[in-house]
Design a protein around this motif. Structure first.
Motif, PDB file in Angstrom:
ATOM      1  N   SER A 124       0.904  -1.244   0.137  1.00  0.00           N
ATOM      2  CA  SER A 124      -0.083   0.150   0.126  1.00  0.00           C
ATOM      3  C   SER A 124       0.840   1.404  -0.135  1.00  0.00           C
ATOM      4  O   SER A 124       0.629   2.330  -0.796  1.00  0.00           O
ATOM      5  CB  SER A 124      -1.058   0.111   1.223  1.00  0.00           C
ATOM      6  OG  SER A 124      -1.730  -1.023   1.359  1.00  0.00           O
ATOM      7  N   SER A 125       1.880   1.321   0.876  1.00  0.00           N
ATOM      8  CA  SER A 125       2.768   2.561   0.854  1.00  0.00           C
ATOM      9  C   SER A 125       3.316   2.577  -0.710  1.00  0.00           C
ATOM     10  O   SER A 125       3.600   3.905  -1.211  1.00  0.00           O
ATOM     11  CB  SER A 125       4.103   2.080   1.685  1.00  0.00           C
ATOM     12  OG  SER A 125       3.718   2.068   3.050  1.00  0.00           O
ATOM     13  N   ILE A 126       3.825   1.646  -1.486  1.00  0.00           N
ATOM     14  CA  ILE A 126       4.138   1.805  -2.725  1.00  0.00           C
ATOM     15  C   ILE A 126       3.148   2.130  -3.584  1.00  0.00           C
ATOM     16  O   ILE A 126       3.412   3.110  -4.773  1.00  0.00           O
ATOM     17  CB  ILE A 126       4.767   0.516  -3.278  1.00  0.00           C
ATOM     18  CG1 ILE A 126       6.127   0.140  -2.298  1.00  0.00           C
ATOM     19  CG2 ILE A 126       5.489   0.721  -4.816  1.00  0.00           C
ATOM     20  CD1 ILE A 126       6.780  -1.039  -2.737  1.00  0.00           C
ATOM     21  N   MET A 127       2.036   1.704  -3.591  1.00  0.00           N
ATOM     22  CA  MET A 127       0.978   2.029  -4.604  1.00  0.00           C
ATOM     23  C   MET A 127       0.509   3.563  -4.378  1.00  0.00           C
ATOM     24  O   MET A 127       0.228   4.341  -5.365  1.00  0.00           O
ATOM     25  CB  MET A 127      -0.198   1.113  -4.348  1.00  0.00           C
ATOM     26  CG  MET A 127       0.029  -0.434  -4.775  1.00  0.00           C
ATOM     27  SD  MET A 127       0.683  -0.642  -6.496  1.00  0.00           S
ATOM     28  CE  MET A 127      -0.795  -0.058  -7.477  1.00  0.00           C
ATOM     29  N   ALA A 128       0.534   3.632  -2.902  1.00  0.00           N
ATOM     30  CA  ALA A 128       0.193   5.342  -2.721  1.00  0.00           C
ATOM     31  C   ALA A 128       1.391   6.081  -3.150  1.00  0.00           C
ATOM     32  O   ALA A 128       1.093   7.288  -3.625  1.00  0.00           O
ATOM     33  CB  ALA A 128      -0.234   5.352  -1.191  1.00  0.00           C
ATOM     34  N   GLY A 129       2.545   5.921  -2.849  1.00  0.00           N
ATOM     35  CA  GLY A 129       3.630   6.555  -3.212  1.00  0.00           C
ATOM     36  C   GLY A 129       3.754   6.841  -4.809  1.00  0.00           C
ATOM     37  O   GLY A 129       4.199   8.041  -5.308  1.00  0.00           O
ATOM     38  N   VAL A 130       3.390   5.860  -5.527  1.00  0.00           N
ATOM     39  CA  VAL A 130       3.674   6.157  -7.031  1.00  0.00           C
ATOM     40  C   VAL A 130       2.660   7.265  -7.624  1.00  0.00           C
ATOM     41  O   VAL A 130       3.037   7.726  -8.647  1.00  0.00           O
ATOM     42  CB  VAL A 130       3.447   4.734  -7.814  1.00  0.00           C
ATOM     43  CG1 VAL A 130       1.880   4.428  -8.021  1.00  0.00           C
ATOM     44  CG2 VAL A 130       3.906   4.911  -9.380  1.00  0.00           C
ATOM     45  N   ARG A 131       1.505   7.335  -6.869  1.00  0.00           N
ATOM     46  CA  ARG A 131       0.672   8.634  -7.556  1.00  0.00           C
ATOM     47  C   ARG A 131       0.779   9.973  -6.531  1.00  0.00           C
ATOM     48  O   ARG A 131       0.075  10.520  -6.599  1.00  0.00           O
ATOM     49  CB  ARG A 131      -0.632   8.064  -7.133  1.00  0.00           C
ATOM     50  CG  ARG A 131      -0.977   6.913  -8.378  1.00  0.00           C
ATOM     51  CD  ARG A 131      -2.772   6.590  -8.376  1.00  0.00           C
ATOM     52  NE  ARG A 131      -2.939   5.403  -9.059  1.00  0.00           N
ATOM     53  CZ  ARG A 131      -3.014   4.176  -8.936  1.00  0.00           C
ATOM     54  NH1 ARG A 131      -2.484   3.804  -7.577  1.00  0.00           N
ATOM     55  NH2 ARG A 131      -3.294   3.366  -9.857  1.00  0.00           N
ATOM     56  N   ALA A 132       1.852   9.951  -5.654  1.00  0.00           N
ATOM     57  CA  ALA A 132       2.113  10.841  -4.571  1.00  0.00           C
ATOM     58  C   ALA A 132       2.295  12.265  -5.412  1.00  0.00           C
ATOM     59  O   ALA A 132       1.467  13.120  -4.804  1.00  0.00           O
ATOM     60  CB  ALA A 132       3.327  10.682  -3.847  1.00  0.00           C
ATOM     61  N   ILE A 133       2.884  12.402  -6.449  1.00  0.00           N
ATOM     62  CA  ILE A 133       3.113  13.528  -7.246  1.00  0.00           C
ATOM     63  C   ILE A 133       2.014  13.635  -8.308  1.00  0.00           C
ATOM     64  O   ILE A 133       1.528  14.616  -8.445  1.00  0.00           O
ATOM     65  CB  ILE A 133       4.571  13.760  -7.578  1.00  0.00           C
ATOM     66  CG1 ILE A 133       5.536  13.590  -6.703  1.00  0.00           C
ATOM     67  CG2 ILE A 133       4.557  14.938  -8.457  1.00  0.00           C
ATOM     68  CD1 ILE A 133       5.422  14.780  -5.478  1.00  0.00           C
ATOM     69  N   SER A 134       2.060  12.722  -9.032  1.00  0.00           N
ATOM     70  CA  SER A 134       1.159  12.852 -10.316  1.00  0.00           C
ATOM     71  C   SER A 134      -0.099  12.657  -9.984  1.00  0.00           C
ATOM     72  O   SER A 134      -1.282  13.504 -10.831  1.00  0.00           O
ATOM     73  CB  SER A 134       1.360  11.634 -11.205  1.00  0.00           C
ATOM     74  OG  SER A 134       0.980  10.434 -10.535  1.00  0.00           O
ATOM     75  N   GLY A 135      -0.771  12.361  -8.749  1.00  0.00           N
ATOM     76  CA  GLY A 135      -2.019  12.374  -8.406  1.00  0.00           C
ATOM     77  C   GLY A 135      -2.374  13.796  -7.374  1.00  0.00           C
ATOM     78  O   GLY A 135      -3.552  13.960  -7.119  1.00  0.00           O
ATOM     79  N   ASN A 136      -1.305  14.501  -7.170  1.00  0.00           N
ATOM     80  CA  ASN A 136      -1.622  15.839  -6.415  1.00  0.00           C
ATOM     81  C   ASN A 136      -0.990  17.032  -7.127  1.00  0.00           C
ATOM     82  O   ASN A 136      -0.385  17.817  -6.384  1.00  0.00           O
ATOM     83  CB  ASN A 136      -1.042  15.465  -5.237  1.00  0.00           C
ATOM     84  CG  ASN A 136      -1.765  14.366  -4.250  1.00  0.00           C
ATOM     85  OD1 ASN A 136      -2.730  14.843  -3.789  1.00  0.00           O
ATOM     86  ND2 ASN A 136      -1.267  13.415  -4.268  1.00  0.00           N
ATOM     87  N   ARG A 141       1.529  22.443  -7.572  1.00  0.00           N
ATOM     88  CA  ARG A 141       1.767  23.511  -8.358  1.00  0.00           C
ATOM     89  C   ARG A 141       1.224  24.802  -7.857  1.00  0.00           C
ATOM     90  O   ARG A 141       1.603  25.897  -8.103  1.00  0.00           O
ATOM     91  CB  ARG A 141       0.637  23.295 -10.069  1.00  0.00           C
ATOM     92  CG  ARG A 141       1.623  22.419 -10.817  1.00  0.00           C
ATOM     93  CD  ARG A 141       0.601  22.158 -11.982  1.00  0.00           C
ATOM     94  NE  ARG A 141       1.452  21.390 -12.971  1.00  0.00           N
ATOM     95  CZ  ARG A 141       0.827  20.645 -13.962  1.00  0.00           C
ATOM     96  NH1 ARG A 141      -0.382  20.699 -13.992  1.00  0.00           N
ATOM     97  NH2 ARG A 141       1.486  19.782 -14.637  1.00  0.00           N
ATOM     98  N   ALA A 142       0.216  24.665  -6.709  1.00  0.00           N
ATOM     99  CA  ALA A 142      -0.330  25.647  -6.103  1.00  0.00           C
ATOM    100  C   ALA A 142       0.566  26.276  -4.699  1.00  0.00           C
ATOM    101  O   ALA A 142       0.562  27.380  -4.641  1.00  0.00           O
ATOM    102  CB  ALA A 142      -1.700  25.409  -5.693  1.00  0.00           C
TER     103      ALA A 142
END
Length: 309
Positions: A124-136, A141-142
């Motif tokens: 779960s840590s890896i699956m959440a991490g892979v989207r940490a930047i691209s999903g936020n 940017r703000a």
């Protein structure tokens, strides 16, 4: 400055600017300007992260609360999901494939449930991490903040979820005959080392996922392969009897297997030190320090590029 023309009029010319002749870099240095989003030094970056520690904790707690907010059972799914997975794995591997060879029924079920809970923490840590930047990207940017805050907060979220689930794990282990003892104190260092390892991996895949969003689609296949080679559902030393010794040792020092086996050793009375590879604590510490430190530096080196399109 001024000068008189032929007809007696006074003409005013622009006064030379003190910045004439300066390059853009020289002007920026003169007026103390810096590139927006520029990567700070490593020590300064760590200091900034420490300054955002309250944000990291609050963000992880908010994500944890919102994770099952639309489900009727709410936070109970934190426990129900790994338990249901364990039930399915028990039916397939314990009943049909007889992967429990060498272990009694009362040892195999806690063995399996512990493996599922601990591996799910890493997964779960890896699956959440892979989207940490691209999903936020909107947040990235703000606002200006150390981008490592995001994968670290996701790893912390999964740690909090595991701690909540551990209460059920304790019930399962005790229900099958294991008695709490001094070995249970080993749970703390195991979780600390695994959290460091998970955080390092989350940082690594966060940078990779920021550049290649398709990695999120590939990651489930990688994690499934890793799970099947880590001894989640079977004892590596028992099932692979007769295989080359180097092959068995290679699978046993796999970090996922290391942390699972240490947790099993701490919790389960019937799972002794003979099931652990030599120098197991040194190997566990090695994986934690190398992956956490290397992952942090790897992520920091791309700090300027996150959210740039």
């Amino acid at each position: 400055m001024s000068e008189t023309t032929n007809d007696g009029a006074v003409a005013v010319s622009d006064r030379p600017s003190p910045d004439d002749g300066l390059s853009a870099a020289e002007m920026a240095a003169k007026y103390g300007l810096a590139v927006s989003g520029a990567r700070p030094g490593l020590v300064e970056y760590v200091r900034q992260l420490w300054g955002r520690r309250h944000f990291i904790l609050a963000f992880s707690q908010a994500k944890l609360t919102a994770q099952y907010s639309q489900a009727k059972l709410g936070q109970l799914w934190q426990v129900a999901t790994p338990l249901l997975n364990a039930a399915v794995y028990y039916f397939i591997f314990g009943v049909i494939l007889k992967a429990s060879r060498g272990m009694s029924h009362d040892t195999y079920i806690p063995f399996l449930v512990t493996g599922v809970f601990v591996f799910t923490f890493t997964q779960s840590s890896i699956m959440a991490g892979v989207r940490a930047i691209s999903g936020n990207l909107g947040l990235v940017r703000a606002l200006h903040f150390p981008r490592a805050s995001l994968p670290i907060s996701f790893a912390l979220q999964q740690l909090q979820q595991l701690l909540f689930s551990m209460l059920v794990l304790f019930v399962v282990v005790i229900g099958f005959g294991s008695v709490p003892g001094l070995s249970w104190l080993l749970i703390v260092p195991v979780l600390v080392l695994q959290f460091l390892f998970n955080t390092g991996l989350a940082l690594i895949v966060a940078r990779m996922g920021a550049k290649t969003p398709d990695l999120a689609q590939l990651m489930p296949f990688i994690m499934r392969t890793w799970m099947y080679t880590s001894g989640v559902m079977f004892s590596i030393s028992n099932v692979l009897v007769g295989r080359p010794e180097w092959f068995i040792r290679a699978l046993q020092v796999n970090p996922a297997a290391i942390y699972m086996d240490l947790m099993r050793f701490a919790l389960i009375d019937g799972y002794g030190a003979s099931n652990l590879p030599p120098h197991v604590w040194a190997i566990a510490a090695f994986w934690a320090v190398v992956v956490a430190g290397g992952g942090f530096v790897y992520f920091w080196k791309a700090e300027e590029r996150y959210g740039r399109g």
